[in-house]
Motif scaffolding. Structure first.
Motif, mmCIF file in Angstrom:
data_model
loop_
_atom_site.group_PDB
_atom_site.id
_atom_site.type_symbol
_atom_site.label_atom_id
_atom_site.label_comp_id
_atom_site.label_asym_id
_atom_site.label_seq_id
_atom_site.Cartn_x
_atom_site.Cartn_y
_atom_site.Cartn_z
ATOM 1 N N ALA A 85 105.855 -40.563 -53.229
ATOM 2 C CA ALA A 85 105.103 -40.183 -52.033
ATOM 3 C C ALA A 85 105.224 -38.683 -51.769
ATOM 4 N N LEU A 86 106.399 -38.123 -51.987
ATOM 5 C CA LEU A 86 106.594 -36.682 -51.796
ATOM 6 C C LEU A 86 105.747 -35.882 -52.771
ATOM 7 N N ILE A 87 105.695 -36.287 -54.013
ATOM 8 C CA ILE A 87 104.897 -35.574 -55.019
ATOM 9 C C ILE A 87 103.408 -35.674 -54.698
ATOM 10 N N ILE A 88 102.943 -36.865 -54.353
ATOM 11 C CA ILE A 88 101.525 -37.036 -54.011
ATOM 12 C C ILE A 88 101.181 -36.246 -52.748
ATOM 13 N N GLY A 89 102.060 -36.286 -51.762
ATOM 14 C CA GLY A 89 101.831 -35.520 -50.533
ATOM 15 C C GLY A 89 101.770 -34.022 -50.789
ATOM 16 N N THR A 90 102.637 -33.534 -51.664
ATOM 17 C CA THR A 90 102.621 -32.108 -52.002
ATOM 18 C C THR A 90 101.327 -31.730 -52.709
ATOM 19 N N ILE A 91 100.865 -32.557 -53.619
ATOM 20 C CA ILE A 91 99.619 -32.283 -54.339
ATOM 21 C C ILE A 91 98.436 -32.263 -53.374
ATOM 22 N N VAL A 92 98.387 -33.242 -52.471
ATOM 23 C CA VAL A 92 97.288 -33.294 -51.497
ATOM 24 C C VAL A 92 97.349 -32.092 -50.558
ATOM 25 N N TYR A 93 98.543 -31.732 -50.111
ATOM 26 C CA TYR A 93 98.697 -30.590 -49.200
ATOM 27 C C TYR A 93 98.313 -29.273 -49.881
ATOM 28 N N LYS A 94 98.644 -29.141 -51.172
ATOM 29 C CA LYS A 94 98.303 -27.919 -51.900
ATOM 30 C C LYS A 94 96.804 -27.718 -52.010
ATOM 31 N N ARG A 95 96.040 -28.785 -51.880
ATOM 32 C CA ARG A 95 94.578 -28.676 -51.995
ATOM 33 C C ARG A 95 93.921 -28.213 -50.703
ATOM 34 N N THR A 96 94.666 -28.177 -49.604
ATOM 35 C CA THR A 96 94.117 -27.665 -48.349
ATOM 36 C C THR A 96 94.290 -26.152 -48.316
ATOM 37 N N PRO A 97 93.481 -25.425 -47.548
ATOM 38 C CA PRO A 97 93.628 -23.961 -47.487
ATOM 39 C C PRO A 97 95.011 -23.516 -47.011
ATOM 40 N N SER A 98 95.539 -24.162 -45.986
ATOM 41 C CA SER A 98 96.866 -23.759 -45.501
ATOM 42 C C SER A 98 97.951 -24.131 -46.510
ATOM 43 N N GLY A 99 97.794 -25.273 -47.162
ATOM 44 C CA GLY A 99 98.758 -25.675 -48.179
ATOM 45 C C GLY A 99 98.746 -24.749 -49.382
ATOM 46 N N ARG A 100 97.558 -24.320 -49.770
ATOM 47 C CA ARG A 100 97.455 -23.371 -50.886
ATOM 48 C C ARG A 100 98.122 -22.054 -50.530
ATOM 49 N N ARG A 101 97.927 -21.608 -49.299
ATOM 50 C CA ARG A 101 98.533 -20.343 -48.857
ATOM 51 C C ARG A 101 100.074 -20.465 -48.845
ATOM 52 N N VAL A 102 100.573 -21.584 -48.342
ATOM 53 C CA VAL A 102 102.022 -21.795 -48.322
ATOM 54 C C VAL A 102 102.565 -21.847 -49.746
ATOM 55 N N TRP A 103 101.910 -22.600 -50.616
ATOM 56 C CA TRP A 103 102.369 -22.721 -52.001
ATOM 57 C C TRP A 103 102.334 -21.366 -52.714
ATOM 58 N N ASP A 104 101.249 -20.621 -52.525
ATOM 59 C CA ASP A 104 101.152 -19.299 -53.149
ATOM 60 C C ASP A 104 102.227 -18.354 -52.628
ATOM 61 N N GLY A 105 102.537 -18.450 -51.331
ATOM 62 C CA GLY A 105 103.611 -17.634 -50.768
ATOM 63 C C GLY A 105 104.961 -17.991 -51.364
#
Length: 183
Positions: free
Chosen positions: A63-83
């Protein structure tokens, strides 16, 4: 007290399951509480959770891995991941170099192929591969649209090394920016 040896009858099921054997710490709950050692209590609590709730760890991890993948696809998630990727101890340097080289090579190739500077910068922002570099290239696009040079737009930005800014400045002054960036 560590108990490394157990009767043979207790090892037989372990042998059938791949030969896994673990050491047991006997009485450590009482030692941690009696001594008032908070770290020992936390460690033993974590051990209890791992031992008694092991069947929930695999679904929780999935669930954590799937949640991280889904969150990374959002604009805010992408910004957090890139940071996170830009500031990671070892991967941060590599991530910055990849984004810079991708951006610079794209810009140089577009300019050498005869594309107008504004279009080349816009395509560079789209191909940067990092939301922070994408935002910087869009800022550069705005600055160049207002009549400023590319080197002035990125000067002082901590994501671009000063040697790169000087290289871009030399390319702009000699009107060979595309050639300078591709090399």
């Amino acid at each position: 007290m560590l108990r490394a040896c157990q009767p043979l009858s207790q090892f037989e099921p372990a042998a059938l399951c791949g030969g896994q054997c673990r050491l047991r710490i006997v009485g450590s709950h009482h030692l941690g509480k009696a001594a008032g050692n908070r770290r020992a209590e936390i460690a033993m609590g974590a051990s209890d959770v791992l031992l008694h709730w092991w069947h929930l760890w695999v679904p929780g991890l999935v669930a954590l891995i799937i949640g991280t993948i889904v969150y990374k696809r959002t604009p805010s998630g992408r910004r957090v991941w890139d940071g996170i990727m830009l500031n990671a101890p070892v991967l941060g340097t590599v991530s910055r170099k990849v984004a810079i080289s991708r951006s610079i090579r794209t810009l140089g190739t577009m300019l050498n192929s005869g594309l107008p500077v504004l279009d080349a910068i816009k395509l560079t922002s789209e191909g940067a591969g990092n939301s922070y570099y994408e935002a910087i290239w869009l800022h550069v696009l705005d600055e160049v649209t207002q009549g400023n040079e590319i080197c002035e737009a990125i000067k002082g930005n901590p994501l671009f090394p000063s040697t790169l800014v000087q290289m871009i400045s030399a390319g702009e002054q000699t009107a060979k920016l595309g050639d300078v960036l591709v090399k």
